[in-house]
Design a protein around this motif. Structure first.
Motif, PDB file in Angstrom:
ATOM      1  N   ALA A 209       0.890  -1.172  -0.127  1.00 38.41           N
ATOM      2  CA  ALA A 209       0.267   0.035  -0.072  1.00 38.41           C
ATOM      3  C   ALA A 209       1.010   0.996  -0.030  1.00 38.41           C
ATOM      4  O   ALA A 209       1.556   1.350   0.837  1.00 38.41           O
ATOM      5  N   THR A 210       0.902   2.236  -1.044  1.00 35.92           N
ATOM      6  CA  THR A 210       1.481   3.226  -1.122  1.00 35.92           C
ATOM      7  C   THR A 210       0.943   4.445  -1.916  1.00 35.92           C
ATOM      8  O   THR A 210      -0.085   4.022  -2.838  1.00 35.92           O
ATOM      9  N   ASN A 211       1.548   5.594  -1.820  1.00 33.54           N
ATOM     10  CA  ASN A 211       0.955   6.542  -2.617  1.00 33.54           C
ATOM     11  C   ASN A 211       2.521   7.198  -3.208  1.00 33.54           C
ATOM     12  O   ASN A 211       2.378   8.270  -4.040  1.00 33.54           O
ATOM     13  N   VAL A 212       3.787   6.392  -3.122  1.00 30.88           N
ATOM     14  CA  VAL A 212       4.770   6.743  -3.899  1.00 30.88           C
ATOM     15  C   VAL A 212       4.426   6.318  -5.233  1.00 30.88           C
ATOM     16  O   VAL A 212       4.054   5.281  -5.558  1.00 30.88           O
ATOM     17  N   LYS A 213       4.912   7.293  -6.130  1.00 28.18           N
ATOM     18  CA  LYS A 213       4.553   6.949  -7.611  1.00 28.18           C
ATOM     19  C   LYS A 213       6.040   6.544  -8.376  1.00 28.18           C
ATOM     20  O   LYS A 213       6.876   7.209  -7.951  1.00 28.18           O
ATOM     21  N   LYS A 214       5.536   5.567  -9.175  1.00 29.60           N
ATOM     22  CA  LYS A 214       6.694   5.417 -10.285  1.00 29.60           C
ATOM     23  C   LYS A 214       6.776   6.642 -11.298  1.00 29.60           C
ATOM     24  O   LYS A 214       6.115   7.511 -11.392  1.00 29.60           O
ATOM     25  N   ASP A 215       7.743   6.338 -12.172  1.00 32.53           N
ATOM     26  CA  ASP A 215       7.957   7.457 -13.240  1.00 32.53           C
ATOM     27  C   ASP A 215       6.642   7.418 -14.221  1.00 32.53           C
ATOM     28  O   ASP A 215       6.254   8.933 -14.606  1.00 32.53           O
ATOM     29  N   ASP A 216       5.841   6.565 -14.379  1.00 32.98           N
ATOM     30  CA  ASP A 216       4.575   6.473 -15.187  1.00 32.98           C
ATOM     31  C   ASP A 216       3.373   7.161 -14.441  1.00 32.98           C
ATOM     32  O   ASP A 216       2.369   7.069 -15.046  1.00 32.98           O
ATOM     33  N   GLY A 217       3.545   7.522 -13.153  1.00 29.08           N
ATOM     34  CA  GLY A 217       2.752   8.129 -12.428  1.00 29.08           C
ATOM     35  C   GLY A 217       1.653   7.058 -11.683  1.00 29.08           C
ATOM     36  O   GLY A 217       0.816   7.527 -10.968  1.00 29.08           O
ATOM     37  N   SER A 218       2.065   5.786 -11.660  1.00 29.92           N
ATOM     38  CA  SER A 218       1.277   4.921 -10.978  1.00 29.92           C
ATOM     39  C   SER A 218       1.826   4.582  -9.759  1.00 29.92           C
ATOM     40  O   SER A 218       2.939   4.853  -9.490  1.00 29.92           O
ATOM     41  N   ARG A 219       1.114   3.810  -8.879  1.00 26.86           N
ATOM     42  CA  ARG A 219       1.405   3.673  -7.466  1.00 26.86           C
ATOM     43  C   ARG A 219       2.449   2.697  -7.607  1.00 26.86           C
ATOM     44  O   ARG A 219       2.527   1.560  -8.303  1.00 26.86           O
ATOM     45  N   ALA A 220       3.396   2.785  -6.747  1.00 30.17           N
ATOM     46  CA  ALA A 220       4.794   1.939  -6.834  1.00 30.17           C
ATOM     47  C   ALA A 220       4.484   0.548  -5.881  1.00 30.17           C
ATOM     48  O   ALA A 220       5.698  -0.179  -5.574  1.00 30.17           O
TER      49      ALA A 220
END
Length: 173
Positions: free
Chosen positions: A105-116
């Protein structure tokens, strides 16, 4: 006093301390991380004791299912998003899977904007080393190639074993 009432008391104290900051005074990065971590832990504790029950897919990976009480954390973003809404920054719940800690469970985002979700805590990082020893880590960390000021604390199961990790952090600009 029950665990639930103790957790609610902790949450009330955290909110009370945050509300008492004088107008115009803002906390620094270290204080922000500490306050966000206390809020994350208090809200999680209010849900019930942590446990691992079964496995399920998170971003295509089979991982243990982490619960607080009867609330499943895997693929559930309510808690981490509440922390972000109330304190800013980012928040994550990791579940332990063997020698890895996986973002469930995270709100850290990957480069594509999706949750990591499904990504792992860096096994070469200072936070990973501290958590493996059962310790907390507060300080700088690189997350998915970006610098953050962070806090990591172990989530302990009924036998005091580390079954996951709490994380909060603020991007360094």
């Amino acid at each position: 006093m029950t665990k639930r009432s103790l957790a609610l008391l902790m949450l009330a104290l955290c909110v009370n301390v945050a509300v008492q900051l004088p107008a115009g005074v803002t906390a620094g990065p270290t204080e922000d991380v500490q306050a966000a971590m206390q809020l994350l832990k208090a809200k999680a504790t209010a849900l019930g004791p942590p446990s691992i029950r079964g496995e399920e897919l998170v971003a295509g990976r089979t991982v243990p299912v982490l619960y607080f009480g009867s609330t499943k954390m895997n693929n559930n973003f309510q808690l981490v998003d509440e922390i972000q809404k109330e304190k800013g920054g980012t928040a994550t719940i990791f579940a332990r899977s063997g020698s890895e800690f996986i973002r469930v469970a995270t709100n850290v985002k990957k480069d594509d904007g999706s949750r990591a979700i499904g990504t792992i805590l860096d096994p070469k990082g200072k936070a990973f080393a501290a958590i493996l020893k059962g310790d907390s880590y507060f300080g700088d960390a690189e997350i998915l190639g970006r610098p953050y000021i962070t806090g990591y604390e172990p989530i302990r199961g009924a036998g005091s074993d580390v079954i996951g990790v709490y994380y909060v952090g603020y991007a360094r600009d």
